[in-house]
Design a protein around this motif. Sequence first.
Motif, short mmCIF file in Angstrom:
data_model
loop_
_atom_site.label_atom_id
_atom_site.label_comp_id
_atom_site.label_asym_id
_atom_site.label_seq_id
_atom_site.Cartn_x
_atom_site.Cartn_y
_atom_site.Cartn_z
N GLY A 18 32.10 -9.87 21.81
CA GLY A 18 32.55 -9.11 20.69
C GLY A 18 33.07 -10.67 19.78
N LEU A 19 33.70 -11.28 20.70
CA LEU A 19 34.81 -12.68 20.23
C LEU A 19 33.45 -13.41 20.40
CD1 LEU A 19 37.06 -13.33 23.45
CD2 LEU A 19 37.47 -12.39 20.43
N LEU A 20 32.43 -13.38 20.99
CA LEU A 20 30.99 -14.50 19.86
C LEU A 20 30.44 -13.80 19.03
CD1 LEU A 20 28.81 -14.88 23.69
CD2 LEU A 20 31.16 -17.19 22.13
N ALA A 21 30.44 -12.75 19.06
CA ALA A 21 29.91 -11.63 17.60
C ALA A 21 30.94 -12.24 15.99
CB ALA A 21 29.55 -10.50 18.48
N THR A 22 32.34 -11.74 16.85
CA THR A 22 33.10 -12.15 15.45
C THR A 22 32.87 -13.65 15.01
OG1 THR A 22 35.59 -12.42 16.91
CG2 THR A 22 34.45 -10.52 16.30
N GLY A 23 32.66 -14.52 15.57
CA GLY A 23 32.67 -15.95 15.76
C GLY A 23 34.81 -16.65 16.40
N ALA A 24 35.43 -15.95 16.71
CA ALA A 24 36.55 -16.15 17.08
C ALA A 24 36.24 -17.63 17.63
CB ALA A 24 37.33 -14.92 17.43
N ALA A 25 35.25 -16.88 19.19
CA ALA A 25 34.58 -18.36 20.20
C ALA A 25 33.16 -18.59 19.50
CB ALA A 25 35.01 -17.33 21.26
N MET A 26 33.23 -19.93 20.01
CA MET A 26 31.73 -20.61 19.38
C MET A 26 30.91 -20.40 20.82
SD MET A 26 30.99 -24.62 18.61
CE MET A 26 31.19 -24.63 19.88
N ASP A 27 31.44 -20.37 21.93
CA ASP A 27 30.92 -20.46 23.12
C ASP A 27 31.67 -19.46 24.00
OD1 ASP A 27 32.35 -22.24 24.36
OD2 ASP A 27 30.98 -23.49 23.23
N ARG A 28 31.41 -19.10 25.14
CA ARG A 28 31.44 -19.18 26.19
C ARG A 28 32.70 -20.01 26.76
NH1 ARG A 28 29.00 -14.28 28.75
NH2 ARG A 28 30.73 -14.22 30.17
N LYS A 29 33.34 -20.28 26.83
CA LYS A 29 34.00 -21.76 26.70
C LYS A 29 35.52 -21.24 26.07
CE LYS A 29 31.26 -24.82 29.81
NZ LYS A 29 30.86 -26.63 29.84
N MET A 30 34.97 -21.06 25.02
CA MET A 30 36.50 -21.06 24.22
C MET A 30 36.42 -19.62 24.38
SD MET A 30 34.82 -22.89 20.36
CE MET A 30 36.31 -22.59 19.63
N TRP B 288 44.26 -20.22 17.72
CA TRP B 288 43.34 -20.29 18.41
C TRP B 288 43.39 -18.69 18.41
CZ3 TRP B 288 39.83 -23.97 18.46
CH2 TRP B 288 40.68 -25.77 18.84
N PRO B 289 41.93 -18.06 18.10
CA PRO B 289 41.80 -16.62 17.50
C PRO B 289 41.17 -16.30 18.84
CG PRO B 289 40.13 -17.75 16.88
CD PRO B 289 41.21 -18.62 16.92
N SER B 290 40.98 -17.23 19.88
CA SER B 290 40.74 -16.91 21.76
C SER B 290 41.16 -17.02 22.55
CB SER B 290 39.46 -17.05 21.75
OG SER B 290 39.86 -18.56 21.31
N ALA B 291 42.67 -17.21 21.96
CA ALA B 291 44.30 -18.12 23.08
C ALA B 291 44.98 -16.13 22.78
CB ALA B 291 44.42 -18.91 22.05
N GLY B 292 45.88 -16.67 24.65
CA GLY B 292 46.54 -15.54 24.84
C GLY B 292 46.70 -15.22 26.04
N PRO B 293 47.41 -14.18 25.42
CA PRO B 293 47.09 -13.25 27.49
C PRO B 293 46.10 -12.71 26.88
CG PRO B 293 48.86 -12.20 26.32
CD PRO B 293 48.72 -13.40 25.11
N PRO B 294 45.52 -12.75 28.44
CA PRO B 294 44.25 -11.31 28.18
C PRO B 294 44.32 -10.28 28.12
CG PRO B 294 44.61 -12.51 30.79
CD PRO B 294 46.17 -12.98 29.58
#
Length: 364
Positions: free
Chosen positions: A199-211, A178-184
């Motif tokens: 930025g994650l939302l804008a790139t589509g790596a996360a669909m929403d904040r919960k992702m 998952w592109p939004s997973a891993g260590p922060p």
Amino acid sequence: MTGNALTVGVEEEFFLVGPDGALVNQGPEAVAGVTDVDLKPELLRCQVESATGIQRYAGEIRDELAALRARLAKGAAEQDALLIAAGTAPHRQEDISVIGPGTRYHQIARHVGPFIFSGTTCGCHVHVGVEDTASALRVANFIRPWLPALLAVSGNSAFHDGSDTGYASARHVLWNRWPSAGPPPYVDSPDEYEEIVNGLLATGAAMDRKMVYWDVRPSEAQPTVEVRVFDVMGSVEEAAFMAVLVRLLVSDALRSTEPPPRVPTEIIRAAQWRAAKSGRAASVPDPATGALREATAIVGDLVSAHTTELRGSGELDFVRATMTWLDHHGDGAHRQREAFESGGVDEVVRMLARQTDSAQASLP
């Protein structure tokens, strides 16, 4: 703030399988009508999830987890299914492409694409109450270097798609696709956090904040910091033990007057791979020095540093007993491999089902 003052909650995800080990799609039916405790379907219909209420101590956490697992096992049995606690499904699966109920789950599936079905995983998430986002980010910065050691001692996904993966936590490897997973990343302020999330939302790596699926993150749903690095563990004692470790770390983070070390995210990610590969046998960077040490020794030092606190909360005997049991019996991945030696993947599934169904007993 001392660890005894902190509140804790634990979420666990599980698979439902048939007698042949194949995932079955009765997850929503297994939890239908349950309103007195927090049981619910998950992303795929072959999964279910439980969540404890707000707790403080190991005994309370363990008892509620056992009760929740018993309810889920009963619901699964009513659907002619078995409940298993493993980070990945051991058997080769023909088709698991059935999304659970809820509009958001279907949106995620459309957003991510077919790979969502090829690496289904189950984890354990520990929440600890904090005052605000700034506190959660401070804690997350502190816990980042601890993620490899925590992952190493909790691996419970040796088998996936019918084969031994060679990993203690195959779940970790699959989940990190998952592109939004891993260590922060190390985050200096809530403003910087918002900039990264946007930025994650804008790139589509996360669909929403919960992702934003980082291994430790501020929770979007409640005022907690959430540690998500664990496989779902075979026994409730292991889960309660990990919850205590997280609570101790959060307490240390909130009391510390020193800034956490700025360990590069790439180093943490590499160390987590090492932890996922070897489990309890892994040597990972010591959060204090950066030198490689056995993960079990790092965790042992954390417990030793909090002996007085754990004795005062009445948890020291539980923590020591669980550590001793793990030293003798190994982590979930080790126990899965022992079961495989005696009866193949079928015995792995049977062992996992027995272990989950006996959740109200002592350690298996």
